[in-house]
Every structure is written in structure tokens, then in C-alpha cells.
Design an enzyme around this catalytic site. Structure first.
Site, PDB file in Angstrom:
ATOM      1  N   ARG A  39      -2.452 -22.426  -8.295  1.00 53.25           N
ATOM      2  CA  ARG A  39      -2.698 -21.781  -9.591  1.00 53.25           C
ATOM      3  C   ARG A  39      -1.770 -22.303 -10.681  1.00 53.25           C
ATOM      4  NH1 ARG A  39      -4.146 -15.602  -7.598  1.00 53.25           N
ATOM      5  NH2 ARG A  39      -6.377 -16.013  -7.282  1.00 53.25           N
ATOM      6  N   LYS A 200     -17.214  -9.368   7.648  1.00 50.52           N
ATOM      7  CA  LYS A 200     -17.986  -8.138   7.490  1.00 50.52           C
ATOM      8  C   LYS A 200     -19.093  -8.211   6.460  1.00 50.52           C
ATOM      9  CE  LYS A 200     -14.680  -4.798   9.139  1.00 50.52           C
ATOM     10  NZ  LYS A 200     -13.837  -3.668   8.787  1.00 50.52           N
ATOM     11  N   GLY A 358     -11.408 -16.054  -1.389  1.00 51.34           N
ATOM     12  CA  GLY A 358     -10.654 -15.702  -0.186  1.00 51.34           C
ATOM     13  C   GLY A 358     -10.324 -16.863   0.731  1.00 51.34           C
ATOM     14  N   GLY A 381     -11.366 -12.515  -5.773  1.00 54.57           N
ATOM     15  CA  GLY A 381     -12.240 -11.409  -6.173  1.00 54.57           C
ATOM     16  C   GLY A 381     -13.190 -11.780  -7.303  1.00 54.57           C
TER      17      GLY A 381
HETATM   18  C1  3PG Z   1      -5.873 -12.513  -7.627  1.00 56.19           C
HETATM   19  O1  3PG Z   1      -4.805 -12.772  -7.090  1.00 56.19           O
HETATM   20  O2  3PG Z   1      -6.962 -12.462  -7.013  1.00 56.19           O
HETATM   21  C2  3PG Z   1      -5.897 -12.312  -9.110  1.00 56.19           C
HETATM   22  O3  3PG Z   1      -4.690 -12.716  -9.667  1.00 56.19           O
HETATM   23  C3  3PG Z   1      -6.179 -10.869  -9.445  1.00 56.19           C
HETATM   24  O4  3PG Z   1      -5.181 -10.035  -8.939  1.00 56.19           O
HETATM   25  P1  3PG Z   1      -5.512  -8.515  -8.677  1.00 56.19           P
HETATM   26  O5  3PG Z   1      -6.472  -8.469  -7.519  1.00 56.19           O
HETATM   27  O6  3PG Z   1      -4.193  -7.829  -8.379  1.00 56.19           O
HETATM   28  O7  3PG Z   1      -6.150  -7.948  -9.920  1.00 56.19           O
END
Ligand code: 3PG
Ligand code: MG
Length: 400
Positions: A39, A200, A358, A381
Site C-alpha cells: 500500500r 464460506k 483478502g 473489503g
Molecule cells: C483495509 O485495511 O481493508 C482498509 O484500510 C479499510 O480498513 P477498515 O476495514 O478498518 O475500514
């Protein structure tokens, strides 16, 4: 083609301007140092370009989940040196992202200087997208750049609110991410295949429901394939399975039928009696021959070859999640083999391949092909929510 959002190309002369740049500096740490700087590297093009164009670059970011409290363990001061090392430039640290401390820190910056401002989530208003915090942050900057696709599923003050308050632009990393995602699911070249793996079904119901309506081939792997096999009446022994989701899985299969999406479930599988590296009980069998005391841990070689052939007829691929229990040998084989096929097709110019979310990046790195994919997202996410067909608040705000 004109883009539905503004980019750094639309900023004009920014010499001396204070530019607030939202980056995702939420990097994993191990024993006090950054264990994966992907990142930080993703942030580099935008930060250097703005600095080289003479802006005063103010990096906004969160780090961990401090829940609106100051927490020294989650101070972005810990990232200042590693970020400076990646950029090859000096990076200052300013101990707040709003208020007098921020104003004082910025006052001494010169054009081309770069500073990280303290964790936005130390303010309770960040996650609430509180207009008072948005105003306080907007007061220290002239322009706003969002370069953090991986945090764009959050409607926070620094990801959403600011884009509505200041002139807003997508950073280079965000721009690349949005272009790739558009090419993969927005206006893809057909046929389109998706690989969805992982343990899952329950965590990816919305992803599966969205994809069956959009793609031509849906390849289901990982533990979630077991739930689909079970729903189809296949005896899967003691494999990981969410039996209570059999009806849901069936509804997804029906929806796929109705929209002409071919679902690919493994027809041969790698099984074992225990989940361990190279277990004595390891064998490959037809999916209908799994014994009561065995569990499915990977897609079998015949199925993988058939999947590779299916990919050869596709022009676009979206990949999320491993096909098997890839962290333990030899249950990484199917993931590695199919990823290598996808990589080869991409290199030949046959396939546009986009992956993210992920475990996916880890799996592709393990297969040694991450660089061969057209695009690998840094998002977890946010990538999943995009695959669910959801509008991401941080992206929507950039669209004006
Ligand atoms: C992550 O690490 O997926 C993003 O930086 C978002 O972080 P968060 O899930 O704590 O909002
Ligand atoms: Mg997260």
C-alpha cells in the site's frame, strides 16, 4: 475517453497549494516494522507527482481501528519512516489532521514538501462523517485527492465528506483501480469468467448473487464449493460445509440458470482425512466418491484442466479467493495451476485479468503470477463490495 471523475490531470497549477491526499496507509505490522509495504508503494505515484508539481502534500490516512480515541500504538508516526524510505523523500509528521496543531505544522511547509497527518480515526467524527470534522479538515487544505480505493467502501469524513467539500480528484492509484474494475465488470469484453473461492458461502452471498447475473462462467472453489455440492445432493463426507445454506445455494444455482451463467463446480477433488501438510490419507477422486471420513481440500487435476480450457474461451476474468486450502501443501495446486493458466493467457493478450480481496493477493503471489495479471487490487473489503455490485461511497463522491 473522458472519465466520470476528475484526475490529477485536471488540477491545473498547484504550486504552493495545500493538497489533502487520502491514502490507505493501513499496512500490516510485525515486530514493529511494516511486513507488507504494497500500500505504501501504491501511494507513491500520486504523492511524488503532487510534490514534483510544487504542492504541499498533506497525507490523510487511518491506521487500525482506534474507535475515535488517541492510541499511540496506532499513531501514523510509526509509518513516517517506512513511507519516507519507499518514497525516497523526506516525510514530515504532523500530530493532528485538523485544528491548531495541523495549522501550525502546515504553516512551515514549503512547496514540494510531504507530510503525514495523524490518524484520522483518532477523531470520533471520522467514522461518523461528522460535518464539523469535515469542515476542520477542509480548512487546512485547498484541494482534495482520494487515492485510497481500499478505504472507499467507508463513508467517512476523510473518504467521503471531504470530496463533497473541496474540489476533488482521483489519485493515480484510485484511477488505475477504477479503470481496471470498469474493464472487468463495468463494460467487459465477453465472455466473462469469475473465480470465487474461499471458505464460506455466507461471506460471499451478495458477491455470488451479483456475479451470476453478470458473468458467463462462474467458477466456485474453496470450502464454499462444498456447500453447493451438498445442495446438489453430493455426499461430501466431513468437508467444511454450511448445510443451513443449501436452499440459498440452490437459489443461486437457479438464478445462474435463468441468466445463462454456467456454474463450474469441481467434478474431481483432492481429499484427506486430516487437514495437514501432505497427509498419508491424501488421494484424488471423483466428487461422488468422497468417503464419510474424508474432506475435500482442493479441486482435482481433471477439473482444473477443464477450467483452464473454459478460460481459454473467455476474454475477461475476475478472481477473488483461492480454489483450495492453498496455505498448506499440496492443497495449493489447483489455485496455482489455474492462476498460471490465467497469467499465461493474459501475457498472450487473450485475457484481461483482474484480481483482489483478502487472501487472493497472497494466493497469486504464492503462484508467482501477481505481476502477470492485468491488475491486482490492493483492496480487501472494498473489492468485495464492488464485486457485490455496491456503489462505494468514496468513489461515488468523486463522481460529483
Ligand atoms: C483495509 O485495511 O481493508 C482498509 O484500510 C479499510 O480498513 P477498515 O476495514 O478498518 O475500514
Ligand atoms: Mg479491513
Amino acid at each position: 475517453m473522458t472519465k466520470p471523475f476528475k484526475t490529477l490531470d485536471d488540477m491545473g497549477d498547484i504550486t504552493g497549494k495545500a493538497v489533502l491526499v487520502r491514502e490507505d496507509l493501513n499496512v500490516p505490522m510485525q515486530d514493529g516494522s511494516v511486513s507488507d509495504d504494497t500500500r505504501l508503494r501504491a501511494a507513491m505515484p500520486t504523492i511524488l507527482e503532487l510534490a514534483d508539481r510544487g504542492a504541499r502534500v498533506l497525507v490523510l490516512a487511518h491506521f487500525g481501528r482506534p474507535n475515535g480515541q488517541k492510541n499511540p500504538d496506532m499513531s501514523l508516526s510509526r509509518i513516517t519512516r517506512p513511507f519516507s524510505a519507499v518514497l525516497g523523500r523526506e516525510v514530515q509528521f504532523i500530530p493532528d489532521c485538523a485544528g491548531q496543531a495541523a495549522i501550525d505544522g502546515i504553516a512551515v511547509m514549503r512547496p514540494g514538501d510531504i507530510a503525514i497527518l495523524e490518524n484520522t480515526r483518532f477523531h470520533a467524527g471520522e467514522e461518523k462523517n461528522d460535518p464539523a470534522l469535515v469542515d476542520a479538515m477542509a480548512a487546512i487544505g485547498d484541494l482534495y485527492v482520494n487515492d485510497a480505493f481500499s478505504a472507499a467502501h467507508r463513508a467517512h469524513a476523510s473518504t467521503e465528506g471531504l470530496a463533497r467539500k473541496l474540489p476533488a480528484f482521483a489519485g493515480r492509484s484510485m484511477e488505475k483501480e477504477l479503470d481496471a474494475l470498469q474493464a472487468a465488470l463495468g463494460t467487459p469484453v465477453k465472455p466473462v469468467a469469475a473465480v470465487v473461492g474461499g471458505a464460506k458461502v455466507s461471506t460471499k452471498l451478495d458477491v455470488l448473487n451479483n456475479l451470476v447475473a453478470q458473468v458467463d462462467h462462474l467458477i466456485i472453489g474453496g470450502g464454499m464449493a462444498n456447500t453447493f455440492l451438498h445442495a446438489r445432493g453430493v455426499d461430501i463426507g466431513k468437508s467444511l460445509c454450511e448445510k443451513d445454506l443449501a436452499d440459498t445455494a440452490e437459489a443461486i444455482l437457479d438464478k445462474a440458470d435463468a441468466s445463462g451463467c454456467v456454474i463450474h463446480l469441481p467434478y474431481d477433488v483432492v481429499v484427506a482425512k486430516e487437514f495437514a501438510a501432505n497427509p498419508a490419507s491424501l488421494r484424488t477422486c471423483n466428487v461422488h466418491e468422497v468417503e464419510a471420513d474424508e474432506m475435500i481440500l482442493d479441486v482435482g487435476p481433471a477439473a482444473v484442466e477443464a477450467l483452464g480450457d473454459a478460460l481459454k474461451n473467455c476474454r475477461t476474468l475476475v478472481w477473488n479467493g483461492p480454489l483450495g486450502a492453498f496455505e498448506i501443501a499440496p492443497f495449493d495446486k489447483a489455485t496455482v495451476a489455474l492462476a498460471q493458466t490465467a497469467a499465461a493467457l493474459t501475457r498472450e493478450g487473450q485475457l484481461t485479468s483482474v484480481a483482489g480481496g483478502g487472501d487472493t493477493v497472497a494466493a497469486l503471489n504464492h503462484a508467482g503470477v501477481a505481476d502477470d495479471f492485468t491488475f491486482v487490487s490492493t483492496a480487501g473489503g472494498a473489492f468485495l463490495e464492488w464485486m457485490e455490485g455496491k456503489e462505494l461511497p468514496g468513489v461515488k463522491a468523486l463522481m460529483g
